[in-house]
Design an enzyme around this catalytic site. Structure first.
Site, PDB file in Angstrom:
ATOM      1  N   ASP A 139      81.517 -41.037 -35.157  1.00  9.13           N
ATOM      2  CA  ASP A 139      81.678 -42.121 -36.132  1.00  9.13           C
ATOM      3  C   ASP A 139      82.943 -42.926 -35.815  1.00  9.13           C
ATOM      4  O   ASP A 139      83.229 -43.175 -34.649  1.00  9.13           O
ATOM      5  CB  ASP A 139      81.659 -41.566 -37.554  1.00  9.13           C
TER       6      ASP A 139
ATOM      7  N   LYS B 248      96.010 -27.482 -20.351  1.00 10.50           N
ATOM      8  CA  LYS B 248      97.000 -28.408 -19.810  1.00 10.50           C
ATOM      9  C   LYS B 248      97.845 -28.897 -20.983  1.00 10.50           C
ATOM     10  O   LYS B 248      97.437 -29.801 -21.726  1.00 10.50           O
ATOM     11  CB  LYS B 248      96.355 -29.606 -19.112  1.00 10.50           C
TER      12      LYS B 248
ATOM     13  N   LYS C 240      87.244 -34.643 -20.752  1.00  9.86           N
ATOM     14  CA  LYS C 240      86.746 -33.715 -21.770  1.00  9.86           C
ATOM     15  C   LYS C 240      87.073 -34.316 -23.137  1.00  9.86           C
ATOM     16  O   LYS C 240      87.941 -33.801 -23.865  1.00  9.86           O
ATOM     17  CB  LYS C 240      87.408 -32.339 -21.643  1.00  9.86           C
TER      18      LYS C 240
ATOM     19  N   ASP D 130     111.288 -30.456 -25.917  1.00  8.81           N
ATOM     20  CA  ASP D 130     112.259 -30.414 -27.023  1.00  8.81           C
ATOM     21  C   ASP D 130     111.591 -30.247 -28.386  1.00  8.81           C
ATOM     22  O   ASP D 130     112.148 -30.653 -29.416  1.00  8.81           O
ATOM     23  CB  ASP D 130     113.125 -31.680 -27.022  1.00  8.81           C
TER      24      ASP D 130
ATOM     25  N   HIS E 254      93.008 -22.382 -18.342  1.00 10.65           N
ATOM     26  CA  HIS E 254      92.534 -23.734 -18.028  1.00 10.65           C
ATOM     27  C   HIS E 254      93.227 -24.808 -18.867  1.00 10.65           C
ATOM     28  O   HIS E 254      92.941 -25.991 -18.731  1.00 10.65           O
ATOM     29  CB  HIS E 254      91.011 -23.790 -18.247  1.00 10.65           C
TER      30      HIS E 254
ATOM     31  N   HIS F 210      86.235 -36.277 -14.770  1.00  8.50           N
ATOM     32  CA  HIS F 210      86.887 -35.003 -15.091  1.00  8.50           C
ATOM     33  C   HIS F 210      87.244 -34.918 -16.567  1.00  8.50           C
ATOM     34  O   HIS F 210      87.870 -33.962 -17.004  1.00  8.50           O
ATOM     35  CB  HIS F 210      88.160 -34.854 -14.234  1.00  8.50           C
TER      36      HIS F 210
END
Length: 420
Positions: free
Chosen positions: A320, A136, A315, A141, A134, A313
């Site tokens: 603080d 991404k 996450k 380089d 899952h 979508h």
């Protein structure tokens, strides 16, 4: 024409004694940029890939054959043809509908294509639901990296319509890129050097690093071997230290009991705690599950917003005025107990403020706020179901551990016509 498309299924680093247990610490001196939605993310990633000189490493859960997928394909093919090493790792479930022709064009150009846990359909239904790749991640380089929740698909662009997703990623330049590079190499089955040598190699000047930033960054991830709880523990630790504010925006919110309790405890001791949930979900069950937890949180002062403009979508979270996290991990049983995930933790006041302003505007302009004192209908039914769901959630990680874990294997597939 016969080509080789590698199929990889690995829940742990390759069998390399120097990369078996990847445990990354804080790296200082990084420049971290928030990328909101595909409008910011795709141009930044594609520019870095077009400028690549040596290597592109890419992991993604979803790649579709739409305008974004075809643009990515063209960039990767062009990079491979000019001599750049390109390694693409795809999930067998999320990318299971890619056509053989699409994969063939990549492989014929010299792109190394890997599929995590491919499986044929059974009675027209895919069965490889659990333990997904899952993550991404993109590293170019070994000098610029991208990580977040955005897949390579057109539904992350506003012009996709009402179903376009609201999401976040970050671009990182600085010493933390070495960790992301090393991790991506190890997870893709590539050979990696010992940590000391690889860190030293990364000290060479980078065309992307024309100035140093102030951000501290730490890569964390979960696998099904040695790092099962790292992301969850990072959330719990940050919440336990919260003194002023907590903002969590998460698409699929159904955390374990310990994390849920820490959110409630923060609110109880006077911390301003805001949760941004899905109001227009792409998966209805996600919304129903999250709402089972509302009464438990609202009664102790947690403020809950439901984002209603389009599917959420994201996450991301902040605590603080310094700590933030961005990555692929939802706060649900799939991400916290089964999937292969990766987040970055960020200690950077400027980035924290930028993320806070973005989420605050989202909550203010496009969310509805749940009333603190709700009068739920069918309260006895809700109490009973809520009790059952709560305790299933509490014990889900232990139950999920009974499911068989994938064994590391690299399996070359000679024909792109294989049904992945």
């Amino acid at each position: 024409m016969s080509i080789a498309v590698e199929h990889i299924a690995t829940d742990q680093p390759p069998d390399d004694s120097k990369a078996r247990d990847l445990d990354y610490g804080w790296q200082s001196g990084n420049r971290v940029q928030l990328l909101e939605n595909g409008e910011a993310y795709f141009p930044a990633v594609f520019e870095a890939m077009r400028d690549a000189q040596r290597e592109i490493l890419l992991e993604t859960f979803i790649l579709f054959e739409d305008k974004v997928g075809h643009e990515l394909q063209g960039i990767l093919i062009e990079a491979a043809q000019r001599g750049v090493k390109v390694v693409v790792s795809l999930d067998g479930f999320g990318c299971g509908e890619l056509s053989p022709a699409f994969l063939r064009e990549l492989a014929e150009a010299g792109v190394i294509v890997q599929m995590f846990d491919p499986a044929s359909k059974t009675l027209g239904i895919r069965t490889n639901w659990f333990r997904r790749l899952h993550r991404k991640i993109v590293v170019v380089d070994a000098s610029v990296a991208f990580i977040g929740g955005i897949n390579f698909s057109a539904d992350h662009l506003g012009d996709f319509g009402p179903e376009a997703k609201q999401d976040y990623a970050v671009q990182i330049i600085g010493p933390a890129v070495a960790d992301l590079h090393h991790f991506a190499l190890a997870q893709s089955g590539r050979q990696v050097r010992a940590r000391r040598g690889w860190r030293r190699r990364q000290q060479r000047p980078s065309p992307w690093a024309d100035e140093h930033g102030d951000g501290m960054v730490r890569l964390i991830y979960r696998d099904n071997i040695q790092h099962r709880d790292d992301i969850e523990e990072a959330y719990i630790h940050a919440l336990s230290q919260a003194r002023q504010r907590v903002v969590i925006a998460n698409a699929y919110f159904f955390p374990g009991y310990r994390l849920l309790r820490e959110i409630r405890n923060a609110a109880r001791r006077g911390v301003q705690v805001q949760l941004i949930m899905q109001g227009q979900p792409d998966v209805l069950l996600a919304k129903l599950a999250a709402r089972m937890l509302y009464d438990y949180l609202l009664k102790d002062g947690v403020v809950i917003h439901e984002y209603c403009q389009r599917p959420l979508h994201g996450k991301v979270a902040l605590v603080d005025d310094e700590w933030s996290t961005v990555g692929s991990s939802n706060l649900d049983p799939l991400s916290l107990a089964l999937n292969l995930e990766a987040n970055v933790l960020i200690r950077d006041r400027a980035f924290n403020q930028q993320l806070y302003q973005s989420l605050e505007a989202l909550a203010r302009d496009h969310c509805q706020t749940m009333p603190a004192k709700r009068k739920p209908r069918l309260w006895l039914w809700r109490l009973t179901v809520g009790f059952l769901v709560f305790h299933v959630m509490r014990h889900f990680p232990a139950l999920a551990s009974w499911l068989p874990a994938h064994k590391p294997r690299l399996k070359p597939i000679e024909s792109p016509a294989h049904d992945v």
